[in-house]
Design an enzyme around this catalytic site. Structure first.
Site, PDB file in Angstrom:
ATOM      1  CG  ASP A   1      37.495  26.732  35.921  1.00 23.47           C
ATOM      2  OD1 ASP A   1      36.335  26.338  35.761  1.00 23.47           O
ATOM      3  OD2 ASP A   1      37.789  27.740  36.589  1.00 23.47           O
TER       4      ASP A   1
ATOM      5  CE  LYS B   1      39.684  31.177  42.622  1.00 25.54           C
ATOM      6  NZ  LYS B   1      39.673  30.167  41.536  1.00 25.54           N
ATOM      7  CG  ASN B   2      35.980  31.830  43.895  1.00 29.45           C
ATOM      8  OD1 ASN B   2      36.767  31.948  42.976  1.00 29.45           O
ATOM      9  ND2 ASN B   2      35.410  30.672  44.199  1.00 29.45           N
TER      10      ASN B   2
ATOM     11  NE  ARG C   1      34.710  29.895  32.344  1.00 33.58           N
ATOM     12  CZ  ARG C   1      34.114  29.513  31.227  1.00 33.58           C
ATOM     13  NH1 ARG C   1      33.135  30.242  30.743  1.00 33.58           N
ATOM     14  NH2 ARG C   1      34.494  28.436  30.580  1.00 33.58           N
TER      15      ARG C   1
END
Length: 265
Positions: free
Chosen positions: A124, A29-30, A100
């Protein structure tokens, strides 16, 4: 919490049993969020594979769409993105405030626009995670930053310094600087750069677009941008956390499992 959790709020695991079979690892994901942001630094098409079909990724693509990026989604995990024109004034501010990681849009837009505005990203709430390292780095890059409540206005005012030392080893601040430098032909060295896999993914993607990068995966990275960046075909790296979790699962249960689509390096 002073109360007994219901059955729907806990896992009941009956362990001690051997496991077998194949587990397929999805894209990180990141890493995907950073790689997708690189589409803004070039006007050529970028074809991504192994993109995880999760909410944060969908939100990021929606943010890119609002800026003017065209999107094709021919198959699950496959996206073709192109930013022929970028219109930051049309950006979806509501979604920027929800994720974020969208702070990295700041660096990507800085590569294409002389002036633009964003809201302070949300997402988050793990720790304070201040934006000071981003602001400090952008000032060293030659940008003026004005913050008004939840809004940030960024404008290019002078040439970048020869080197930038990040005030902390921040993943998103490192990515922002890498993206902002993608089209600047001056050679700039970044000190105290983060080494996380998501940073390395952005470095690899930018290099494939035509940015010259030395020191990939280290704390000292030297970047020479290119105003004539190309497009690319790019496969998102497998999620290392997921891989490690599956390895731990095999070890904990003394099982023989096949973990597919990994990247040992």
């Amino acid at each position: 919490l002073g109360r007994v959790p219901t059955m729907s709020e806990k896992f009941v695991i009956n362990g001690g049993k051997p496991l077998s079979g194949t587990l397929v690892v999805q894209g990180s994901k990141n890493a995907a969020l950073g790689a997708l942001a690189t589409v803004l630094v070039t006007d050529q098409p970028c074809h991504f594979f192994n993109v995880p079909e999760i909410e944060d990724v969908k939100n990021m693509i929606s943010i890119l769409d609002s800026i003017g990026v065209t999107t094709e989604h021919p198959n699950p995990g496959e996206y073709i993105l192109q930013a022929k024109t970028v219109t930051p004034e049309k950006i979806n501010m509501e979604q920027i405030g929800q994720i974020r990681a969208s702070i990295i849009i700041m660096g990507a837009l800085a590569a294409r626009c002389e002036k633009f505005s964003l809201v302070v990203p949300g997402g988050d709430k793990i720790g304070s995670r201040p934006l000071d390292p981003h602001y400090s780095a952008f000032r060293n890059l030659g940008y003026t930053i004005k913050e008004n409540g939840e809004s940030i206005t960024i404008s290019k005012s002078k040439e970048s310094e020869d080197s930038i030392t990040l005030s902390e080893i921040s993943v998103t601040a490192t990515v922002n600087v890498l993206l902002a430098l993608a089209r600047q032909t001056k050679t700039v060295t970044i000190y105290c750069a983060a080494q996380d896999h998501s940073v390395v993914e952005v470095e690899w993607a930018l290099k494939k677009l035509g940015v010259k990068i030395e020191g990939i995966g280290t704390h000292t990275v030297t970047v020479t941008g290119n105003k004539n960046l190309q497009g690319m075909n790019y496969r998102i790296m497998p999620d290392p956390v997921e891989i490690a979790t599956f390895i731990a699962l095999a070890a904990a249960t003394r099982s023989k499992l096949k973990i597919a689509d990994t990247s040992p390096d």
